[in-house]
Enzyme design. Structure first.
Site, PDB file in Angstrom:
ATOM      1  N   ASP A  13       0.814  -1.219   0.000  1.00 61.18           N
ATOM      2  CA  ASP A  13       0.000   0.000   0.000  1.00 61.18           C
ATOM      3  C   ASP A  13       0.847   1.267   0.000  1.00 61.18           C
ATOM      4  O   ASP A  13       0.471   2.280   0.584  1.00 61.18           O
ATOM      5  CB  ASP A  13      -0.971   0.020   1.201  1.00 61.18           C
ATOM      6  CG  ASP A  13      -1.801  -1.250   1.259  1.00 61.18           C
ATOM      7  OD1 ASP A  13      -2.266  -1.688   0.208  1.00 61.18           O
ATOM      8  OD2 ASP A  13      -1.958  -1.802   2.363  1.00 61.18           O
ATOM      9  N   LYS A  16       1.775   2.129  -5.073  1.00 65.79           N
ATOM     10  CA  LYS A  16       2.343   1.565  -6.309  1.00 65.79           C
ATOM     11  C   LYS A  16       1.475   1.830  -7.525  1.00 65.79           C
ATOM     12  O   LYS A  16       1.969   2.099  -8.605  1.00 65.79           O
ATOM     13  CB  LYS A  16       2.500   0.044  -6.182  1.00 65.79           C
ATOM     14  CG  LYS A  16       3.708  -0.380  -5.395  1.00 65.79           C
ATOM     15  CD  LYS A  16       3.848  -1.887  -5.423  1.00 65.79           C
ATOM     16  CE  LYS A  16       2.772  -2.612  -4.660  1.00 65.79           C
ATOM     17  NZ  LYS A  16       2.763  -2.434  -3.227  1.00 65.79           N
ATOM     18  N   GLY A  40      -4.185  -4.549  -4.288  1.00 67.28           N
ATOM     19  CA  GLY A  40      -5.249  -3.635  -4.684  1.00 67.28           C
ATOM     20  C   GLY A  40      -4.664  -2.274  -4.965  1.00 67.28           C
ATOM     21  O   GLY A  40      -3.859  -1.769  -4.186  1.00 67.28           O
ATOM     22  N   HIS A  41      -4.989  -1.727  -6.102  1.00 69.03           N
ATOM     23  CA  HIS A  41      -4.500  -0.396  -6.460  1.00 69.03           C
ATOM     24  C   HIS A  41      -5.690   0.523  -6.609  1.00 69.03           C
ATOM     25  O   HIS A  41      -6.644   0.177  -7.280  1.00 69.03           O
ATOM     26  CB  HIS A  41      -3.830  -0.407  -7.834  1.00 69.03           C
ATOM     27  CG  HIS A  41      -2.544  -1.148  -7.871  1.00 69.03           C
ATOM     28  ND1 HIS A  41      -1.715  -1.247  -6.794  1.00 69.03           N
ATOM     29  CD2 HIS A  41      -1.935  -1.796  -8.872  1.00 69.03           C
ATOM     30  CE1 HIS A  41      -0.647  -1.938  -7.144  1.00 69.03           C
ATOM     31  NE2 HIS A  41      -0.765  -2.295  -8.391  1.00 69.03           N
ATOM     32  N   GLN A 224       2.192  -6.253  -3.141  1.00 65.83           N
ATOM     33  CA  GLN A 224       2.490  -6.239  -1.697  1.00 65.83           C
ATOM     34  C   GLN A 224       3.707  -5.343  -1.427  1.00 65.83           C
ATOM     35  O   GLN A 224       3.907  -4.371  -2.113  1.00 65.83           O
ATOM     36  CB  GLN A 224       2.725  -7.669  -1.171  1.00 65.83           C
ATOM     37  CG  GLN A 224       1.445  -8.509  -1.075  1.00 65.83           C
ATOM     38  CD  GLN A 224       1.039  -9.117  -2.399  1.00 65.83           C
ATOM     39  OE1 GLN A 224       1.829  -9.765  -3.037  1.00 65.83           O
ATOM     40  NE2 GLN A 224      -0.199  -8.919  -2.806  1.00 65.83           N
TER      41      GLN A 224
HETATM   42  P1  IMP Z   1      -2.444 -12.828   2.073  1.00 65.96           P
HETATM   43  O1  IMP Z   1      -1.499 -12.305   1.051  1.00 65.96           O
HETATM   44  O2  IMP Z   1      -3.895 -12.627   1.724  1.00 65.96           O
HETATM   45  O3  IMP Z   1      -2.127 -14.263   2.451  1.00 65.96           O
HETATM   46  O4  IMP Z   1      -2.230 -11.971   3.407  1.00 65.96           O
HETATM   47  C1  IMP Z   1      -1.017 -12.047   4.167  1.00 65.96           C
HETATM   48  C2  IMP Z   1      -0.654 -10.691   4.738  1.00 65.96           C
HETATM   49  O5  IMP Z   1      -0.265  -9.824   3.688  1.00 65.96           O
HETATM   50  C3  IMP Z   1      -1.800  -9.974   5.456  1.00 65.96           C
HETATM   51  O6  IMP Z   1      -1.250  -9.209   6.504  1.00 65.96           O
HETATM   52  C4  IMP Z   1      -2.356  -9.038   4.392  1.00 65.96           C
HETATM   53  O7  IMP Z   1      -3.008  -7.924   4.957  1.00 65.96           O
HETATM   54  C5  IMP Z   1      -1.068  -8.642   3.696  1.00 65.96           C
HETATM   55  N1  IMP Z   1      -1.258  -8.229   2.298  1.00 65.96           N
HETATM   56  C6  IMP Z   1      -1.420  -9.046   1.235  1.00 65.96           C
HETATM   57  N2  IMP Z   1      -1.499  -8.316   0.111  1.00 65.96           N
HETATM   58  C7  IMP Z   1      -1.363  -7.037   0.465  1.00 65.96           C
HETATM   59  C8  IMP Z   1      -1.314  -5.803  -0.276  1.00 65.96           C
HETATM   60  O8  IMP Z   1      -1.394  -5.757  -1.492  1.00 65.96           O
HETATM   61  N3  IMP Z   1      -1.144  -4.680   0.476  1.00 65.96           N
HETATM   62  C9  IMP Z   1      -0.997  -4.702   1.815  1.00 65.96           C
HETATM   63  N4  IMP Z   1      -1.015  -5.820   2.544  1.00 65.96           N
HETATM   64  C10 IMP Z   1      -1.200  -6.977   1.868  1.00 65.96           C
END
Ligand code: IMP
Length: 430
Positions: A13, A16, A40-41, A224
């Site tokens: 977040d 990007k 998510g963008h 991420q």
């Molecule tokens: P998962 O990727 O859904 O397995 O989540 C694992 C961890 O990564 C959690 O803390 C999510 O909130 C975090 N996370 C996954 N994708 C994103 C992203 O695009 N932005 C911020 N946090 C993310």
């Protein structure tokens, strides 16, 4: 040969979407290489807001080829919905502008069920995943029981893979409080989208390599953030893929030597969604103020993000791991009105000063930030078009930030709009 990577240097977040959207103007291809619709963008173009979870942000530039690479996990139901929404708004008018790797793994309904169930079992230690089935899909990939995009079109093999995989899943699902699933039920779900995916499916690695060989400009879009990397992040509070620059080569199917530049995106403060350590977190009114002023709510899940001061220790780690050449600093405008503006330059752990993060869960829990306080500014920044337009204290803060991290700034974002950007260094065109 020229591929540039853009990646997040914190916990995701970092903004990007906006930076990729800007750089995409000079790219021919924009490639995602890991993760899925956990990303998510939020993009604001001409005052219109678009949220993307799978398709790279380059899609808002007609004619750019957007690639979903082999290292990704794809939920086809989400992809089809996103494509429809983009087409309804006049984007993606040519199917050749979206390419989907036949090697990418598919997220199926039981992956989402397992994700939710595992989180429930972890109780207080929940990771706070996005619940999108990302972890279980990557587990299946590594366990060699996954379904790949190409398999969706080989119906005999598909059924065999599902029979084998569900034999085990159906033992586990009821133990976790979820219902077992029938092979035919999954095949019916796949029947619902197979034909919709077909126009996009290809050997994307070969296409990207050919583009690089032909001198095209390739932008690799990280998802991420580096501290969510499964090896180098705040394990186990991480995502299930590698987020470091080194992962881009395998995840996109290109040689590492093709990557010539790494741009690290960093927010002028820090946020994180989900559980896990966050040394500079503010759990008081200041944190709430950052959340409100920065509109810090997850683009994917809508969850409020945890907010805190800028942490040079984590960004330094990210820069070192990924060989970041230049920083794109975002959301400096959100710090307007804060005074002082603390900046974490190191941690203290067991009486020692750390300039790089600890590796253990205990170390992360007990590390306390060492701050430098910087004087704030009151002026709104959104109209600045050069560094000279910024208040002196904002410039001093930026100097302290880049100095603490040890990398020059190549871009500064001071608002959500495309025009609220100051480009300083080399981007793609140069
Ligand atoms: P998962 O990727 O859904 O397995 O989540 C694992 C961890 O990564 C959690 O803390 C999510 O909130 C975090 N996370 C996954 N994708 C994103 C992203 O695009 N932005 C911020 N946090 C993310």
């Amino acid at each position: 040969m020229a591929a540039t990577i853009v990646l997040g240097t914190q916990w995701g977040d970092e903004g990007k979407g906006k930076v990729v959207d800007l750089l995409a103007a000079d790219a021919d291809l924009v490639v995602r290489y890991h993760g899925g619709n956990n990303a998510g963008h939020t993009l604001v173009v001409n005052g219109e807001k678009t949220i993307l979870n799978l398709v790279p942000a380059g899609v808002l530039h007609p004619g750019k080829v957007c690639v979903l690479g082999p290292g990704m996990v794809i939920d086809p139901e989400i992809l089809v919905r996103e494509v429809d929404a983009l087409k309804a708004r006049g984007y993606l008018t040519d199917d050749r502008w979206l390419r989907l790797s036949e090697q990418a793994h598919v997220i199926l309904p039981y992956h989402r069920a397992l994700d939710r169930a595992r989180e429930r079992m972890r109780e207080a230690g929940a990771i706070g995943t996005t619940g999108r089935g990302i972890g279980p899909a990557y587990e299946d990939k590594m366990a060699r029981s996954g379904v790949r995009v190409g398999d969706l079109f080989e119906q005999g093999d598909l059924r065999d893979t599902l029979v084998r995989s569900l034999r085990e899943k159906n033992e586990i699902l009821p133990l976790l409080g979820e219902r077992p699933v029938a092979v035919d039920e999954i095949l019916a779900v796949i029947d619902g989208y197979r034909a919709r995916l077909a126009p996009f499916v290809t050997d994307t690695g070969a296409e990207v390599r050919a583009a690089i060989a032909a001198g095209k400009r390739v932008l690799l879009e990280g998802a991420q953030g580096m501290l969510l990397d499964v090896d180098h992040g705040t394990y186990p509070y991480v995502t299930s893929s590698n987020c470091v620059a080194g992962a881009a080569s395998a995840g996109a199917g290109i040689p590492p030597k093709a990557i010539t530049r790494v741009i690290g995106i960093t927010k002028a403060y820090t946020t994180r969604v989900g559980g896990g350590p966050f040394p500079t977190e503010l759990t008081d009114a200041l944190g709430e103020r950052l959340r409100a002023d920065g509109d810090e709510y997850g683009a994917t899940t809508g969850r409020p993000r945890r907010c805190g001061w800028f942490d040079a220790v984590v960004v330094r780690h990210a820069v070192a791991l990924s060989g970041v050449d230049g920083l794109a600093v975002t959301k400096l405008d959100v710090l307007t009105g804060m005074d002082p503006v603390p900046l974490c330059v190191a941690y203290e752990l067991d009486g020692r000063r750390l300039t790089l993060p600890p590796a253990t869960q205990r170390g992360w829990r007990d590390a306390t930030p060492i701050y430098e306080n910087h004087p704030g500014w009151r002026e709104p920044l959104g109209r600045a078009r050069s560094l000279d337009d910024l208040p002196a204290n904002a410039r001093r803060y930026l100097d302290a930030l880049t100095g603490a991290v040890g990398v020059p700034m190549v871009l500064l974002s001071i608002g959500a709009g495309r025009e609220q950007t100051i480009v300083l260094g080399q981007t793609l065109a140069t």
